[in-house]
Design a protein around this motif. Structure first.
Motif, PDB file in Angstrom:
ATOM      1  N   GLY A 188      15.025  48.922  37.753  1.00  0.00           N
ATOM      2  CA  GLY A 188      16.365  48.649  37.225  1.00  0.00           C
ATOM      3  C   GLY A 188      16.327  48.137  35.804  1.00  0.00           C
ATOM      4  O   GLY A 188      15.439  47.382  35.417  1.00  0.00           O
ATOM      5  N   GLY A 189      17.322  48.532  35.041  1.00  0.00           N
ATOM      6  CA  GLY A 189      17.464  48.042  33.673  1.00  0.00           C
ATOM      7  C   GLY A 189      18.127  46.675  33.660  1.00  0.00           C
ATOM      8  O   GLY A 189      18.572  46.169  34.694  1.00  0.00           O
ATOM      9  N   VAL A 190      18.214  46.078  32.491  1.00  0.00           N
ATOM     10  CA  VAL A 190      18.774  44.740  32.334  1.00  0.00           C
ATOM     11  C   VAL A 190      20.213  44.693  32.868  1.00  0.00           C
ATOM     12  O   VAL A 190      20.573  43.783  33.611  1.00  0.00           O
ATOM     13  N   GLN A 191      21.035  45.665  32.497  1.00  0.00           N
ATOM     14  CA  GLN A 191      22.437  45.689  32.942  1.00  0.00           C
ATOM     15  C   GLN A 191      22.534  45.715  34.466  1.00  0.00           C
ATOM     16  O   GLN A 191      23.312  44.970  35.057  1.00  0.00           O
ATOM     17  N   GLN A 192      21.753  46.587  35.093  1.00  0.00           N
ATOM     18  CA  GLN A 192      21.775  46.705  36.554  1.00  0.00           C
ATOM     19  C   GLN A 192      21.353  45.397  37.205  1.00  0.00           C
ATOM     20  O   GLN A 192      21.977  44.938  38.157  1.00  0.00           O
ATOM     21  N   LYS A 193      20.286  44.812  36.690  1.00  0.00           N
ATOM     22  CA  LYS A 193      19.800  43.564  37.272  1.00  0.00           C
ATOM     23  C   LYS A 193      20.799  42.434  37.072  1.00  0.00           C
ATOM     24  O   LYS A 193      21.029  41.641  37.988  1.00  0.00           O
ATOM     25  N   LEU A 194      21.408  42.354  35.899  1.00  0.00           N
ATOM     26  CA  LEU A 194      22.392  41.300  35.668  1.00  0.00           C
ATOM     27  C   LEU A 194      23.600  41.455  36.588  1.00  0.00           C
ATOM     28  O   LEU A 194      24.140  40.459  37.083  1.00  0.00           O
ATOM     29  N   ARG A 195      24.031  42.688  36.827  1.00  0.00           N
ATOM     30  CA  ARG A 195      25.137  42.910  37.778  1.00  0.00           C
ATOM     31  C   ARG A 195      24.751  42.390  39.156  1.00  0.00           C
ATOM     32  O   ARG A 195      25.539  41.746  39.834  1.00  0.00           O
ATOM     33  N   TRP A 196      23.505  42.695  39.568  1.00  0.00           N
ATOM     34  CA  TRP A 196      23.033  42.238  40.876  1.00  0.00           C
ATOM     35  C   TRP A 196      22.921  40.708  40.897  1.00  0.00           C
ATOM     36  O   TRP A 196      23.308  40.070  41.870  1.00  0.00           O
ATOM     37  N   TYR A 197      22.402  40.115  39.821  1.00  0.00           N
ATOM     38  CA  TYR A 197      22.287  38.657  39.753  1.00  0.00           C
ATOM     39  C   TYR A 197      23.666  38.005  39.888  1.00  0.00           C
ATOM     40  O   TYR A 197      23.826  37.016  40.590  1.00  0.00           O
ATOM     41  N   PHE A 198      24.664  38.575  39.189  1.00  0.00           N
ATOM     42  CA  PHE A 198      26.013  38.009  39.278  1.00  0.00           C
ATOM     43  C   PHE A 198      26.495  38.050  40.727  1.00  0.00           C
ATOM     44  O   PHE A 198      27.020  37.062  41.249  1.00  0.00           O
ATOM     45  N   LYS A 199      26.321  39.174  41.362  1.00  0.00           N
ATOM     46  CA  LYS A 199      26.742  39.330  42.756  1.00  0.00           C
ATOM     47  C   LYS A 199      25.999  38.338  43.655  1.00  0.00           C
ATOM     48  O   LYS A 199      26.577  37.746  44.558  1.00  0.00           O
ATOM     49  N   LEU A 200      24.738  38.134  43.375  1.00  0.00           N
ATOM     50  CA  LEU A 200      23.920  37.207  44.153  1.00  0.00           C
ATOM     51  C   LEU A 200      24.376  35.764  43.941  1.00  0.00           C
ATOM     52  O   LEU A 200      24.466  34.989  44.897  1.00  0.00           O
ATOM     53  N   TYR A 201      24.687  35.403  42.715  1.00  0.00           N
ATOM     54  CA  TYR A 201      25.106  34.028  42.410  1.00  0.00           C
ATOM     55  C   TYR A 201      26.516  33.729  42.908  1.00  0.00           C
ATOM     56  O   TYR A 201      26.842  32.584  43.182  1.00  0.00           O
ATOM     57  N   ASP A 202      27.361  34.735  42.984  1.00  0.00           N
ATOM     58  CA  ASP A 202      28.741  34.558  43.442  1.00  0.00           C
ATOM     59  C   ASP A 202      28.746  34.491  44.973  1.00  0.00           C
ATOM     60  O   ASP A 202      29.184  35.405  45.655  1.00  0.00           O
TER      61      ASP A 202
END
Length: 189
Positions: free
Chosen positions: A85-99
């Motif tokens: 995964g690229g940075v954008q994909q991972k950040l989207r996943w991180y946001f979902k994980l943190y929320d």
């Protein structure tokens, strides 16, 4: 197959996919991974209550259709994100994980809970306390000062702060778990 001359990248990827499928079906003969099996699969045992909550949140983000199970396609999507995964994909996943509460925003308590859980699971120690790190994140990227990080604030803030991006990426780097599984797969072939 191995290192034989003329072996294409596609053939190697197909071989690796076959090994992942075999590992998945060996561990999950039903074809789906339950939360309990997910923890066993990744060697996550004897977790604290906070760490257990984090792993459950991670499981839920990988369970894309929300049926309470991770099927092989969801498993492959998760591995693909972790490995390629690229940075954008991972950040989207991180946001979902943190929320954690799925409100569309990350509050300071959610961030603190996840940071503590990640540190407990990874066994990492840091010079800065989890509380101070969470405070620093909010000071840097909560641009409207409302005590919540929107998706846009999170994405823009993390991408524009090299230290936060590096820290976040390193703390949620699951490649050591994937490497462990790959070693087990090689040992069993």
């Amino acid at each position: 197959m191995g290192n034989s001359p003329g072996t294409s990248v596609e053939e190697l990827q197909a071989c690796e996919s076959h090994q992942w499928y075999r590992k998945f079906m060996t561990e999950c003969p039903s074809g789906v991974l339950t939360y309990y099996e997910f923890k066993q699969f990744f060697g996550l045992r004897n977790l604290s209550e906070a760490s257990n909550a984090y792993v459950l949140t991670m499981f839920s983000t990988f369970d894309m259709n929300g049926d309470g199970y991770i099927d092989f396609m969801e498993y492959v999507a998760a591995l693909s994100l972790v490995l390629k995964g690229g940075v954008q994909q991972k950040l989207r996943w991180y946001f979902k994980l943190y929320d954690v509460d799925r409100s569309g925003y990350i509050d300071q308590e959610e961030l603190l809970q996840i940071i503590k859980s990640i540190r407990a699971i990874n066994g990492s120690t840091s010079e800065i306390s989890a509380e101070n790190f969470a405070n620093m994140v909010f000071e840097k990227i909560d641009t409207d000062g409302d005590g919540e990080l929107s998706y846009d604030e999170f994405m823009e803030g993390i991408q524009n702060d090299e230290m936060l991006l590096m820290t976040l990426t390193e703390s949620l780097d699951l490649t050591h778990i994937v490497s462990k599984i790959q070693k087990e797969m090689r040992a069993n072939t």
